[in-house]
Motif scaffolding. Sequence first.
Motif, short mmCIF file in Angstrom:
data_model
loop_
_atom_site.label_atom_id
_atom_site.label_comp_id
_atom_site.label_asym_id
_atom_site.label_seq_id
_atom_site.Cartn_x
_atom_site.Cartn_y
_atom_site.Cartn_z
N LYS A 123 -18.96 -73.03 -56.87
CA LYS A 123 -17.98 -73.25 -55.80
C LYS A 123 -16.58 -73.33 -56.38
O LYS A 123 -15.64 -72.71 -55.87
N ILE A 124 -16.44 -74.11 -57.44
CA ILE A 124 -15.12 -74.29 -58.04
C ILE A 124 -14.55 -72.97 -58.51
O ILE A 124 -13.40 -72.64 -58.26
N TRP A 125 -15.38 -72.16 -59.18
CA TRP A 125 -14.78 -70.93 -59.70
C TRP A 125 -14.47 -69.92 -58.61
O TRP A 125 -13.60 -69.09 -58.79
N GLU A 126 -15.15 -70.07 -57.49
CA GLU A 126 -14.79 -69.20 -56.36
C GLU A 126 -13.44 -69.62 -55.78
O GLU A 126 -12.60 -68.79 -55.46
N ILE A 127 -13.25 -70.94 -55.66
CA ILE A 127 -11.98 -71.45 -55.17
C ILE A 127 -10.85 -71.01 -56.09
O ILE A 127 -9.84 -70.47 -55.65
N ARG A 128 -11.06 -71.17 -57.40
CA ARG A 128 -10.06 -70.76 -58.39
C ARG A 128 -9.72 -69.29 -58.23
O ARG A 128 -8.57 -68.88 -58.27
N PHE A 129 -10.74 -68.50 -58.06
CA PHE A 129 -10.56 -67.06 -57.93
C PHE A 129 -9.71 -66.74 -56.70
O PHE A 129 -8.78 -65.95 -56.77
N ASN A 130 -10.02 -67.42 -55.59
CA ASN A 130 -9.26 -67.19 -54.36
C ASN A 130 -7.81 -67.62 -54.52
O ASN A 130 -6.90 -66.93 -54.06
N GLN A 131 -7.60 -68.74 -55.20
CA GLN A 131 -6.24 -69.21 -55.45
C GLN A 131 -5.45 -68.18 -56.24
O GLN A 131 -4.32 -67.86 -55.93
N LEU A 132 -6.13 -67.60 -57.24
CA LEU A 132 -5.51 -66.57 -58.06
C LEU A 132 -5.14 -65.36 -57.20
O LEU A 132 -4.05 -64.83 -57.30
N GLU A 133 -6.05 -65.00 -56.33
CA GLU A 133 -5.81 -63.89 -55.39
C GLU A 133 -4.53 -64.15 -54.58
O GLU A 133 -3.68 -63.28 -54.44
N ASN A 134 -4.45 -65.39 -54.08
CA ASN A 134 -3.28 -65.77 -53.28
C ASN A 134 -2.00 -65.66 -54.07
O ASN A 134 -1.01 -65.10 -53.60
N VAL A 135 -2.03 -66.19 -55.29
CA VAL A 135 -0.86 -66.14 -56.15
C VAL A 135 -0.43 -64.69 -56.37
O VAL A 135 0.73 -64.33 -56.23
N LEU A 136 -1.42 -63.86 -56.66
CA LEU A 136 -1.13 -62.45 -56.93
C LEU A 136 -0.52 -61.76 -55.71
O LEU A 136 0.43 -61.00 -55.84
N SER A 137 -1.07 -62.07 -54.56
CA SER A 137 -0.56 -61.39 -53.37
C SER A 137 0.83 -61.89 -53.02
O SER A 137 1.68 -61.16 -52.50
N THR A 138 1.10 -63.17 -53.34
CA THR A 138 2.45 -63.72 -53.13
C THR A 138 3.45 -63.00 -54.04
O THR A 138 4.52 -62.59 -53.59
N ILE A 139 3.07 -62.84 -55.28
CA ILE A 139 3.92 -62.12 -56.23
C ILE A 139 4.19 -60.71 -55.73
O ILE A 139 5.32 -60.22 -55.73
N LYS A 140 3.16 -60.09 -55.28
CA LYS A 140 3.23 -58.72 -54.77
C LYS A 140 4.26 -58.63 -53.62
O LYS A 140 5.12 -57.75 -53.59
N LYS A 141 4.16 -59.61 -52.70
CA LYS A 141 5.08 -59.65 -51.55
C LYS A 141 6.51 -59.82 -52.01
O LYS A 141 7.42 -59.18 -51.50
N GLN A 142 6.69 -60.73 -53.01
CA GLN A 142 8.05 -61.02 -53.50
C GLN A 142 8.69 -59.81 -54.16
O GLN A 142 9.89 -59.59 -54.03
N THR A 143 7.91 -59.04 -54.85
CA THR A 143 8.46 -57.89 -55.56
C THR A 143 8.75 -56.72 -54.62
O THR A 143 9.43 -55.78 -55.00
N LYS A 144 8.22 -56.82 -53.41
CA LYS A 144 8.46 -55.75 -52.44
C LYS A 144 9.91 -55.69 -52.00
O LYS A 144 10.54 -56.72 -51.83
#
Lengths: 106, 106
Positions: B85-106
């Motif tokens: 469960k924990i590593w799935e949560i971590r993975f999702n958090q990472l996904e979120n961070v990445l997509s935020t970065i992606k949005k910012q660079t747009k």
Amino acid sequence: MRRDVFQAIADPTRRSIIALIALQSMTPNAIAENFDASRQSISKHLRILTECELVRQEQQGREIFYSLKIEKMKEIDAWLEQYRKIWEIRFNQLENVLSTIKKQTK
Amino acid sequence: MRRDVFQAIADPTRRSIIALIALQSMTPNAIAENFDASRQSISKHLRILTECELVRQEQQGREIFYSLKIEKMKEIDAWLEQYRKIWEIRFNQLENVLSTIKKQTK
DNA sequence: AATTTGCGCAACCGAAAAGTTGCATATATA
DNA sequence: TATATATGCAACTTTTCGGTTGCGCAAATT
């Protein structure tokens, strides 16, 4: 020194430490407070956990924070995977047997 | 004697025995043939595996067949579940961070 | 009935692990 | 700067573990 993940999780104290630092990193003293064991004893467990890379250290001033390297837990998961497959097959076989019986009694 | 599943799987020879008898039951002699270890040594491992109920015995004449109690392996799986469960949560958090970065660079 | 075979059990041994004690060291704090 | 705090490390002791040896017993085989 044969140090692998399986040996690391064999000790109940170490499993407790893992559970404790799974969510937030902690110092050895803070960890030791949760056990009857002495600080040195906990420190030794932390060293073992660090050696087999289940745990990571982060120095912060004179304190050292320990946290779980959750990726390493996947190694155990990978080992279990083969058996998970077996028990799924067994379960399906049982399903088949049951449905065959059901058909016969019809 | 504190015998639990985690202690049982800590030994590499025992993990090999588990793998060996996972699919078909075997006698101690047959198992021992697959290792450098002596029959007695394997027998001792089998006793430990039996004591912690990872393995079941079935007498057949003077032979004893050992097989894996796959259900018991689920105990390890259940323990791992919390960390999964924990590593799935971590993975999702990472996904979120990445997509935020992606949005910012747009 | 005597022998062989398959196996478990108990006693023993050496190596490794777990825990304790006593340092040393570096960073805070008074 | 002296002291307290956080921690690691090395040496030592105790416990546990894995392996071997030797025995006993019951089922097969001769």
